[in-house]
Design an enzyme around this catalytic site. Structure first.
Site: not given
Ligand code: A2P
Length: 318
Positions: A36, A41, A70, A103, A274
């Site tokens: 993602d 970022y 995004k 976004h 995870n």
């Protein structure tokens, strides 16, 4: 046929550019196939290097990977959407995205890529009194340009992030290509049952960001260390019952609700932890007990952080 989104993705927000290539490579080695990413970022070049290294090492093919990016707020004008998408594609070293998302439902004044990238929230950070500058671009125009990216093959699917129910109803009235995905904050302190139900009714799949709750926000001062869901007695009890960690219980709850989750970790052990949330199920009673932790507690709220950081009150949730 389009591939399905792998339910456990790897979140890339706040991963320092210098750590990103190695982190992405390690995540692919650990078994992650869904990443993602976002222009905002500030690490898409390094993410792309990690992807390229993994493909070169034969760890995965491009087709086996699911890559999301995004559209940043400053690129909402229809004439800037394809440009922004191409910049993300170039930075990531890809010729298509599996998913491209709006976004935030917040249009800001355009900043040319050559001037500053990623442009972030402030129009002119060097000014004596920098401000956020809203742009007069309606979301339906942005969506129309997103649809053209699907037509052109640059992206396979399109979606929206941080939309509330009213914006989703509106989008469903004007779209030619329906959103495939809604990405919103969700964890046991922010369950959002109505929003999830509405998305499901419209056939929109949901990705939950910050699936572990407050953890990402402690280091940036947006949550306290006592805000964690991982020490909640019902989470700890389920962890003991299934011989899993509290984080695995919370992520399992997320995917068992039917959502994708995108935890992030730069620690190789926690990365693997995870991912290991399949192969067991929470009981209905355990699911209900975790649902009941809901406090409507949102950690990522532009109505709060834009005012704190940029002096602009710009709420999007009522
Ligand atoms: P680290 O990178 O040191 O593992 P979120 O994905 O909800 O945004 O949370 C990310 C934060 O949670 C990071 O600070 C990460 O730290 C931490 N984290 C990720 N996985 C776990 C886990 N399994 N147990 C505890 N903390 C975790």
């Amino acid at each position: 046929m389009l591939k399905d989104m792998p339910p456990i993705g790897f979140g890339l927000w706040k991963i320092a550019p210098e750590d990103c290539e190695a982190t992405v490579l390690e995540a692919i080695r650990a078994g992650y196939r869904h990443f993602d990413s976002a222009a905002d970022y500030g690490n898409e070049v390094e993410v792309g290097r990690g992807i390229a290294a993994a493909i070169a090492q034969g760890l995965a093919t491009r087709e086996e990977l699911w890559i999301t990016s995004k559209l940043w707020n400053t690129f909402h004008a229809p004439e800037h959407v394809a440009l922004a998408c191409q910049k993300s594609l170039d930075d990531l070293g890809l010729d298509y995205l599996d998913l491209f998302m709006i976004h935030f439902p917040i249009a800001l004044e355009y900043v040319p890529i050559e001037e500053r990238y990623p442009p972030e929230w402030l129009h002119d950070p060097a000014a004596a009194e920098p401000v956020m500058k809203p742009a007069r671009v309606p979301l339906h125009e942005t969506w129309g340009a997103m649809e053209k990216l699907v037509d052109g093959g640059q992206v396979r699917r399109i979606g929206v992030c941080n939309y509330n129910t009213a914006l989703i109803h509106d989008l469903m009235r004007y779209c030619r290509i329906a959103p495939a995905e809604l990405q919103v904050e969700s964890h046991p302190y922010l369950v959002q049952p109505g929003l999830m139900r509405l998305a499901r009714d419209y056939g929109i799949h949901v990705t939950a960001f910050s699936p572990l709750g407050s953890l990402s926000y402690v280091e940036i001062g947006m949550a306290g260390s006592g805000d964690t869901v991982l020490t909640e007695p019902v989470v700890v009890a389920a962890a003991n019952a299934h011989a899993k960690t509290p984080a695995q219980i919370v992520l399992r709850w997320g995917i068992q609700r039917g959502n994708a989750v995108i935890p992030k970790s730069t620690n190789p052990g926690r990365m693997r932890e995870n991912l290991a949330v399949t192969g067991f199920s929470l009981s209905d009673a355990e699911m209900a007990a975790i649902d009941a932790l809901d406090q409507g507690r949102r950690f990522n709220d532009p109505g709060v952080f834009c005012e704190g950081a940029f002096g602009t009150f710009h709420p999007i949730y009522d």
